[in-house]
Design a protein around this motif. Structure first.
Motif, short mmCIF file in Angstrom:
data_model
loop_
_atom_site.label_atom_id
_atom_site.label_comp_id
_atom_site.label_asym_id
_atom_site.label_seq_id
_atom_site.Cartn_x
_atom_site.Cartn_y
_atom_site.Cartn_z
N UNK A 1 -10.33 -5.09 -0.86
CA UNK A 1 -10.12 -5.84 0.37
C UNK A 1 -10.37 -4.94 1.58
N UNK B 1 -8.58 -4.52 4.21
CA UNK B 1 -7.39 -3.78 4.66
C UNK B 1 -6.69 -3.08 3.50
N UNK C 1 -5.01 -3.21 1.00
CA UNK C 1 -4.08 -3.93 0.15
C UNK C 1 -3.44 -3.07 -0.94
N UNK C 2 -3.10 -1.85 -0.57
CA UNK C 2 -2.33 -1.03 -1.50
C UNK C 2 -0.87 -1.43 -1.35
N UNK C 3 -0.10 -1.23 -2.42
CA UNK C 3 1.32 -1.54 -2.32
C UNK C 3 2.02 -0.32 -1.72
N UNK C 4 2.62 -0.46 -0.54
CA UNK C 4 3.10 0.72 0.20
C UNK C 4 4.28 1.41 -0.46
N UNK C 5 4.96 0.71 -1.38
CA UNK C 5 6.13 1.34 -2.00
C UNK C 5 5.74 2.11 -3.26
N UNK D 1 -0.57 0.74 -11.95
CA UNK D 1 -0.09 -0.64 -12.03
C UNK D 1 -1.23 -1.59 -12.37
N UNK D 2 -2.38 -1.38 -11.72
CA UNK D 2 -3.53 -2.25 -11.95
C UNK D 2 -4.04 -2.11 -13.37
N UNK E 1 2.48 8.35 -0.82
CA UNK E 1 2.45 6.90 -0.62
C UNK E 1 1.35 6.55 0.37
N UNK F 1 -8.68 2.06 -7.74
CA UNK F 1 -7.89 1.03 -8.41
C UNK F 1 -8.78 -0.08 -8.96
N UNK G 1 -2.06 -10.31 1.32
CA UNK G 1 -2.80 -9.26 0.63
C UNK G 1 -2.17 -8.90 -0.71
N UNK H 1 -5.21 -9.36 -10.37
CA UNK H 1 -4.80 -8.64 -11.59
C UNK H 1 -4.14 -9.57 -12.59
N UNK I 1 12.62 2.84 0.55
CA UNK I 1 11.72 3.95 0.89
C UNK I 1 10.28 3.50 0.76
N UNK I 2 9.46 3.79 1.77
CA UNK I 2 8.03 3.47 1.66
C UNK I 2 7.69 2.06 2.06
N UNK I 3 8.58 1.11 1.77
CA UNK I 3 8.25 -0.27 2.11
C UNK I 3 8.42 -0.51 3.60
#
Ligand SMILES: Nc1ncnc2c1ncn2[C@@H]1O[C@H](COP(=O)(O)OP(=O)(O)OP(=O)(O)O)[C@@H](O)[C@H]1O
Ligand SMILES: [Mg+2]
Lengths: 268, 279
Positions: A89, A91, A93-97, A106-107, A140, A156, B175, B183, B276-278
């Motif tokens: 994508x 932007x 679209x990574x998971x920030x946590x 994960x993928x 992160x 990914x 997103x 996935x 954290x991180x989120x």
């Protein structure tokens, strides 16, 4: 572009149209799209903003169904998103946590559940190495630059070894140097795995550097494929080498002429 | 004489933090000092019987309320430390229940579009009900002042938790949902990888609002009907009407404020640790 071959192409758009139902009535975004994509082909899509490039690719990634006609992969209609058609994508679209590593892992875990933990680790390691991010694997997304984030997104996407890779203006937000590095990394992974790539770009030089063919779209509404450029340069390509090629200037001028004269964006 | 080693950077840094410089504390000193002076002047103006000044409060309540927070003379005559603990215990039960039930209900309303839409009016109406309006019906149902107070905490605290949890889930960026769709994440993987981490900051916003409301409600509920607790103490001091009663009330109010602030900071701190991180 109206030749209908008997054997089904790898990826095929047949008489595809897309009509959005909006509050102000139906809006016809795309009309009469016919396109056949070979397996392992690298295709770039170019066109003015709002002409329907994302709409076109969303029918490949499966987020959108065509209103008319069909989009088929291996002869079967595409009915929804799936990991055989991974998306990068705009932007990221990574998971920030999740860390860089965890995002890729994960993928892989979700899309290739058959892999044992050990081979999964190898796959993740390999793809992070390809984009030069093993050092940053514990960081992160919030702690790394935009270019690095897009690298993670590419790693990914490719780590799940998709048949088709869809990229919607992946390098639009990056500076020129980072962009060039990423283009080269993308080509390196593509050479290794040979997925079919569909990539949207606004950058003619980028398209000519990366693609086997460049699809140039007419303006909307009811946009279609205006012309398709064959890019003849041999691979592996190098920017310096192809820019010295006399055909490069011709192709480039041809594309510019298409975009800025024949289909100049009318100011509305 | 032995030469002393120069202080290591770490220890100087620590000392600097421990011994704040004058410019750092000056705003607090000046402003709080001004506040106390205005208070003292007001007290002089109105008369010490009606509004004791800060000095009177200190003198009147020093023994036993400030010097011995944990005295216990039996019955409801206890130190303010005990009274606060009694209130905190009620809040802990009611708030804890509200957190568990609120997150569960909010999660369902967030994940299920139909229920989320259908129940929204109910939630929107009930959340505006002032805490004490619940008290009579709670007394009728439970027939017990303590249980009723806990219920009032529960029912007051639960709405912001429900609402924020549900909103947090509905507001998961498209997103992330697209990533999940490409996935083909299983429902379980979707919830644990995306829904929970994306929603945690919202949940803690709700929990933080809720703890403030719970603390407001407990004091009010205890003033109506309870044996023990800081709200009870305030009401009891008012009814007793002795010389020092207004000083006692003011001291209790300060305690209530400080404990409320600490609760708020505690929840905020836990929230930061967890998310954290989120966000
Ligand atoms: N879900 C939708 N509902 C209604 N109209 C839509 C929808 N999605 C896209 N459109 C319209 O269809 C047209 C094509 O949009 P699309 O996003 O595909 O353009 P694009 O070529 O990707 O543009 P850009 O280069 O700016 O990303 C636009 O006019 C857009 O407003
Ligand atoms: Mg687009």
């Amino acid at each position: 572009m109206t030749t209908a071959t008997s054997s089904p192409a790898f990826l095929e758009f047949r008489d595809v149209g897309q009509v959005f139902q909006t509050r102000r009535g139906p809006f016809e975004a795309l009309r009469d799209i016919n396109l056949q994509v070979r397996q392992g082909e690298f295709l770039c899509v170019i066109g003015h903003s709002g002409c329907g490039k994302s709409t076109l690719l969303n029918m490949v990634s499966g987020f959108l169904q065509p209103s008319h006609g069909s989009v088929t992969l291996h002869g079967k209609p595409i009915t929804g998103p799936g990991p055989d058609r991974m998306v990068v994508f705009q932007n990221y679209s990574l998971l920030p946590w999740l860390t860089v590593w965890q995002n890729v892992e994960m993928a892989v875990k979700a899309a290739r559940p058959e892999l044992a933990a050990e081979s999964r680790r190898e796959v993740v390691t390999h793809h992070l190495e390809m984009v030069g991010l093993m050092e940053a694997r514990a960081k992160r997304p919030g702690q790394i630059s935009g270019g690095m984030r897009q690298r993670v997104a590419i790693a990914r996407a490719l780590a799940v070894s998709p048949a088709v890779l869809v990229l919607d203006e992946p390098f639009g937000a990056l500076d020129a140097i980072t962009k060039e590095e990423l283009q080269e990394e993308l080509l390196a992974i593509w050479r290794e795995q040979k997925p079919t790539v569909l990539m949207i770009t606004h950058d003619i030089d980028e398209a000519l550097f990366l693609a086997d063919r460049v699809v140039m779209m007419t303006n909307g509404p009811a946009a279609g494929i205006g012309e398709i450029l064959e890019v003849p340069f041999e691979r592996p390509r190098r920017y310096e080498a192809i820019q010295d090629d006399p055909r490069y200037g011709q192709l480039r001028n041809h594309a510019l002429d298409f975009l800025y004269r024949r289909y100049a964006h009318d100011v509305d | 004489m032995t030469t002393t080693a120069p202080p290591s950077p770490a220890s100087t840094r620590r000392r600097r933090r421990l011994r704040p410089t004058l410019p750092q504390v000056l705003p607090y000193l000046l402003c709080i000092g001004a506040f106390l002076i205005v208070w003292q002047l007001l007290s002089a103006l109105l008369g010490v019987e009606r509004l004791p000044g800060p000095i009177n409060v200190l003198v009147d309540t020093w023994d036993p309320y400030i010097s011995q927070p944990f005295f216990d003379d039996g019955g409801t005559s206890k130190g303010l430390g005990w009274q606060i603990l009694i209130s905190l215990q009620r809040v802990a039960v009611g708030y804890g229940l509200a957190a568990v039930v609120g997150v569960a209900i909010g999660g369902l309303l967030g994940l299920n579009r139909f229920a989320g839409k259908g129940f929204d009016p109910v939630v929107q109406v009930l959340r505006t009900v002032p805490p004490l309006a619940w008290f009579p019906i709670s007394l009728m149902v439970f027939q017990d002042a303590n249980t009723s107070a806990v219920f009032v905490i529960f029912i007051t605290a639960i709405w912001p938790i429900i609402i924020n949890t549900a909103v947090g889930i509905q507001e998961i960026p498209q997103d992330y949902n697209n990533v999940a769709r490409v996935l083909r994440l299983s429902k379980r993987a979707y919830i644990s990888n995306i829904v929970i981490p994306a929603t945690v900051p919202y949940v803690f916003t709700g929990l933080r609002i809720a703890v403030g409301l719970a603390w407001l409600a407990i004091v009010a509920a205890e003033m109506l009907k309870a044996d023990g607790g800081i709200g009870y103490f305030i009401w009891d001091a008012y009814n007793a009407g002795g010389d020092a009663s207004s000083s006692q009330i003011i001291l209790a109010i300060i305690y209530v404020g400080v404990v409320g602030l600490l609760l708020d900071r505690l929840v905020a701190w836990v929230g930061r640790k967890v998310s954290k991180g989120a966000a």
